[in-house]
Design an enzyme around this catalytic site. Structure first.
Site, PDB file in Angstrom:
ATOM      1  N   ASP A  17     -23.879  -3.713   7.503  1.00 61.38           N
ATOM      2  CA  ASP A  17     -23.363  -2.462   6.938  1.00 61.38           C
ATOM      3  C   ASP A  17     -22.093  -2.632   6.119  1.00 61.38           C
ATOM      4  O   ASP A  17     -21.237  -1.758   6.109  1.00 61.38           O
ATOM      5  CB  ASP A  17     -23.138  -1.434   8.052  1.00 61.38           C
ATOM      6  CG  ASP A  17     -22.123  -1.896   9.089  1.00 61.38           C
ATOM      7  OD1 ASP A  17     -21.793  -3.095   9.089  1.00 61.38           O
ATOM      8  OD2 ASP A  17     -21.665  -1.064   9.886  1.00 61.38           O
ATOM      9  N   ASP A  29       4.543   4.363  -2.413  1.00 60.30           N
ATOM     10  CA  ASP A  29       5.520   3.328  -2.762  1.00 60.30           C
ATOM     11  C   ASP A  29       5.034   1.958  -2.277  1.00 60.30           C
ATOM     12  O   ASP A  29       5.037   0.968  -3.023  1.00 60.30           O
ATOM     13  CB  ASP A  29       6.861   3.699  -2.122  1.00 60.30           C
ATOM     14  CG  ASP A  29       7.897   2.586  -2.205  1.00 60.30           C
ATOM     15  OD1 ASP A  29       7.980   1.933  -3.260  1.00 60.30           O
ATOM     16  OD2 ASP A  29       8.622   2.372  -1.214  1.00 60.30           O
ATOM     17  N   HIS A  38       7.933   0.845 -11.701  1.00 65.30           N
ATOM     18  CA  HIS A  38       7.559   1.103 -10.300  1.00 65.30           C
ATOM     19  C   HIS A  38       7.683   2.581  -9.929  1.00 65.30           C
ATOM     20  O   HIS A  38       6.688   3.187  -9.496  1.00 65.30           O
ATOM     21  CB  HIS A  38       8.389   0.227  -9.361  1.00 65.30           C
ATOM     22  CG  HIS A  38       8.256   0.605  -7.916  1.00 65.30           C
ATOM     23  ND1 HIS A  38       7.064   0.505  -7.226  1.00 65.30           N
ATOM     24  CD2 HIS A  38       9.169   1.119  -7.033  1.00 65.30           C
ATOM     25  CE1 HIS A  38       7.246   0.922  -5.977  1.00 65.30           C
ATOM     26  NE2 HIS A  38       8.506   1.306  -5.839  1.00 65.30           N
ATOM     27  N   GLU A  96      18.882   4.021  -3.215  1.00 67.38           N
ATOM     28  CA  GLU A  96      18.825   2.680  -2.625  1.00 67.38           C
ATOM     29  C   GLU A  96      19.215   1.583  -3.602  1.00 67.38           C
ATOM     30  O   GLU A  96      19.926   0.640  -3.244  1.00 67.38           O
ATOM     31  CB  GLU A  96      17.398   2.446  -2.117  1.00 67.38           C
ATOM     32  CG  GLU A  96      17.184   1.151  -1.377  1.00 67.38           C
ATOM     33  CD  GLU A  96      15.742   1.040  -0.893  1.00 67.38           C
ATOM     34  OE1 GLU A  96      15.194  -0.062  -0.985  1.00 67.38           O
ATOM     35  OE2 GLU A  96      15.179   2.057  -0.442  1.00 67.38           O
ATOM     36  N   ASP A  97      18.762   1.689  -4.862  1.00 65.10           N
ATOM     37  CA  ASP A  97      18.914   0.578  -5.803  1.00 65.10           C
ATOM     38  C   ASP A  97      19.848   0.853  -6.975  1.00 65.10           C
ATOM     39  O   ASP A  97      20.157  -0.063  -7.740  1.00 65.10           O
ATOM     40  CB  ASP A  97      17.537   0.180  -6.364  1.00 65.10           C
ATOM     41  CG  ASP A  97      16.638  -0.412  -5.296  1.00 65.10           C
ATOM     42  OD1 ASP A  97      17.154  -1.136  -4.430  1.00 65.10           O
ATOM     43  OD2 ASP A  97      15.425  -0.136  -5.312  1.00 65.10           O
ATOM     44  N   HIS A 123      12.729   8.038  -6.275  1.00 68.22           N
ATOM     45  CA  HIS A 123      12.750   7.596  -4.875  1.00 68.22           C
ATOM     46  C   HIS A 123      13.605   6.354  -4.618  1.00 68.22           C
ATOM     47  O   HIS A 123      13.983   6.089  -3.472  1.00 68.22           O
ATOM     48  CB  HIS A 123      11.320   7.380  -4.353  1.00 68.22           C
ATOM     49  CG  HIS A 123      10.692   6.080  -4.758  1.00 68.22           C
ATOM     50  ND1 HIS A 123       9.982   5.930  -5.928  1.00 68.22           N
ATOM     51  CD2 HIS A 123      10.669   4.866  -4.148  1.00 68.22           C
ATOM     52  CE1 HIS A 123       9.534   4.689  -6.009  1.00 68.22           C
ATOM     53  NE2 HIS A 123       9.936   4.020  -4.940  1.00 68.22           N
TER      54      HIS A 123
END
Length: 565
Positions: free
Chosen positions: A264, A144, A57, A85-86, A81
């Site tokens: 369209d 993300d 990821h 957090e993880d 990133h």
């Protein structure tokens, strides 16, 4: 370290060499390698819902950012990133290893918590607040979200729908406001697929069935125009461009039409070298096909607020088929696809140090919005309705240009300028003509106001204003007026009286008849005339006016002065 992971690193660096808008050197490449290895180790024991290593990821996010031409700081932040957090890595550790700028970017996209609706709002507020300081934060977050959407099939149905709807309601409009239409298009179709699976499949099948016939019509028009452009020596590229399924779905719902009534969902895109060629191409097109007059739009002379520039026309083929055509330069197409990213790269310096005026204005309006609504219960409602909705530009008194949501009224504009102007707005002029306050504005209208000396807010205003913020300010003003009406008021009266029996009794009776309370009485009986000082409490101005009028008519009252306390 597995061989395939080394291949992934090589592929990432190759992508950066291919697309990066900034010079790469050995030091920058070493930083990417360092971030790659660090993120790999941090997520090594983790798995995604698909069972694949979690590291795929952040790697996918970094690759996408590299394809967008970002430098080593942003690509490294993409790799890292999720480590705060993880993987329980502290911001301080990141700052020590990778520097403050990368640590700030990673911290900006990091959630505060992952539980409940309120936490979602707080996380969003945190991300947007970080974006005000550095717009690259929201770009990393959007990439993300895009990759997470591409792997939603591994989550349970409830989680899929919840995540996809949140992206449609919040992150797709943010991408749209930032002019990132390519990412927005990818994101909204993926989100549509998971948020409304039945509607998605039905529409996809219908569009597929109709597309072949429409492609035949567009190919014939394209061939005619290619020959016409060549004869006029106009260098142009013609592309058949599909619209996203979600945009078709939204249009059908908005206009209450079936797919058979919409022509369209495929359009012709004409790309030329410069602005003059755009108008030349438009002229050539109209020489060969009959245009529908009300369907010609010039977003080059009057660009949209999301950076979009193009000429639009709808023409009829000899068989009566309607074909929509977009005409723009190749640079306009890049801006249409990349939006804020293109402008950040074009500035050639760090985005915090120098930013195009459009970015500065957007960040300023975002900062003002967060200042007004951060922490308030209606934050998400106002964000969706007022800040992320489609916007138009209007001029106030022919000078100040402001951005406001489509469907806004002059009263919305008055309150957008200032709360005081909104509260005192008596009437409005649009393009020099007096209009009702509920008049719907169009892009680039000029608005002027006639103001009262004091607030003239009416409850009926709530029925027609478009913005949630405007309604909040009107309700606030109405509450203030009601509070002022209901609050007791006090005044001092100074009376010069004739020395005559029963005078004070008559004055007291007048007060009683008008339902005014006498709080205190102080009389000076020495000398002539007698002086009587009264402190009274009353409910409204009319009561006081009636009392003063009646006291003035008394022959025993020689003089009367009063002041409001």
């Amino acid at each position: 370290f597995f061989e395939k992971d080394n291949e992934q690193l090589t592929e990432l660096i190759t992508t950066m060499h291919k697309y990066c808008c900034y010079k790469l050197n050995i030091r920058k490449i070493e930083l990417i390698k360092k971030a790659f290895y660090f993120a790999y180790e941090a997520h090594k024991s983790q798995r995604r819902a698909s069972g694949e290593p979690y590291f795929i990821h952040p790697l996918a996010v970094a690759k996408k950012l590299a394809e967008y031409g970002f430098d080593e700081e942003v690509v490294a932040a993409g790799l890292l990133h999720d480590v705060i957090e993880d993987a329980d890595v502290s911001k301080e550790t990141l700052e020590k290893l990778f520097g403050k700028k990368i640590a700030d970017l990673v911290d900006g996209v990091t959630k505060l918590t992952r539980i409940g609706h309120k936490s979602h709002v707080k996380n969003l507020q945190k991300i947007l607040l970080a974006t005000v300081g550095d717009p690259r934060v929201i770009i990393i977050k959007l990439v993300d979200k895009l990759h997470n959407l591409s792997t939603l099939e591994y989550l349970d149905e409830r989680s899929r729908k919840k995540y996809a709807k949140m992206c449609l309601e919040v992150y797709v409009p943010i991408a749209h406001r930032l002019g990132m239409h390519k990412l927005k298009d990818e994101m909204e179709d993926l989100a549509f697929k998971f948020a409304y699976p039945e509607e998605y499949e039905k529409l996809r099948e219908k569009v597929f069935n109709r597309a072949e016939a429409l492609k035949g019509v567009l190919n014939e028009v394209s061939e005619t125009l290619t020959n016409a452009f060549q004869k006029k020596r106009l260098n142009a590229e013609i592309i058949i461009q599909p619209k996203t399924l979600f945009s078709i779905h939204a249009k059908m719902n908005k206009l209450h039409k079936t797919l058979d009534e919409i022509f369209d969902f495929l359009v012709l895109l004409v790309l030329v070298n410069n602005v003059d060629d755009c108008y030349k191409a438009l002229g050539i097109i109209h020489q060969h096909f009959i245009p529908k007059p009300k369907k010609i739009k010039d977003f080059i002379a009057v660009p949209r607020n999301d950076l979009y520039q193009s000429l639009h026309t709808t023409v009829l083929t000899p068989e009566g088929n309607a074909v929509k055509i977009y005409i723009r330069t190749k640079e306009m197409e890049k801006i249409r696809n990349m939006g804020i990213i293109y402008l950040l790269h074009k500035s050639k310096k760090h985005p915090i140090e120098i930013q195009p005026i459009w970015i500065k204005n957007w960040l300023k309006s975002l900062g003002e919005f967060l200042s007004d609504y951060k922490g308030k219960s209606n934050f998400l409602k106002v964000l969706k309705a007022d800040f992320l909705g489609e916007t138009i530009s209007v001029f106030v008194s022919g000078r100040e240009k402001i951005s406001i949501i489509k469907g806004a009224t002059p009263l919305d504009v008055a309150y957008a300028v200032s709360e005081d102007i909104g509260n005192r707005c008596l009437e409005a002029k649009v393009n020099g003509k007096t209009v009702p306050l509920w008049h719907i504005l169009e892009s680039h209208d000029s608005v002027e106001f006639k103001l009262a000396d004091k607030p003239v807010v009416k409850k009926e205003w709530l029925d027609f204003v478009a913005m949630v913020k405007t309604k909040s300010l009107i309700k606030k003003a109405l509450k203030k007026i009601e509070r002022e009406i209901n609050e007791p008021k006090y005044a001092n009266l100074r009376l010069k009286l004739v020395d005559k029996p029963g005078v004070l009794h008559r004055i007291t009776k007048i007060m009683f008849d008008e339902q005014i309370n006498i709080i205190s009485v102080h009389s000076v009986l020495d000398g002539y005339p007698h002086i009587c000082n009264l402190t009274i409490r009353y409910d409204n101005e009319k009561q006081l006016e009636h009392v003063i009028e009646k006291l003035d008519k008394m022959s025993e009252v020689l003089d009367l002065n009063y002041h409001i306390l």
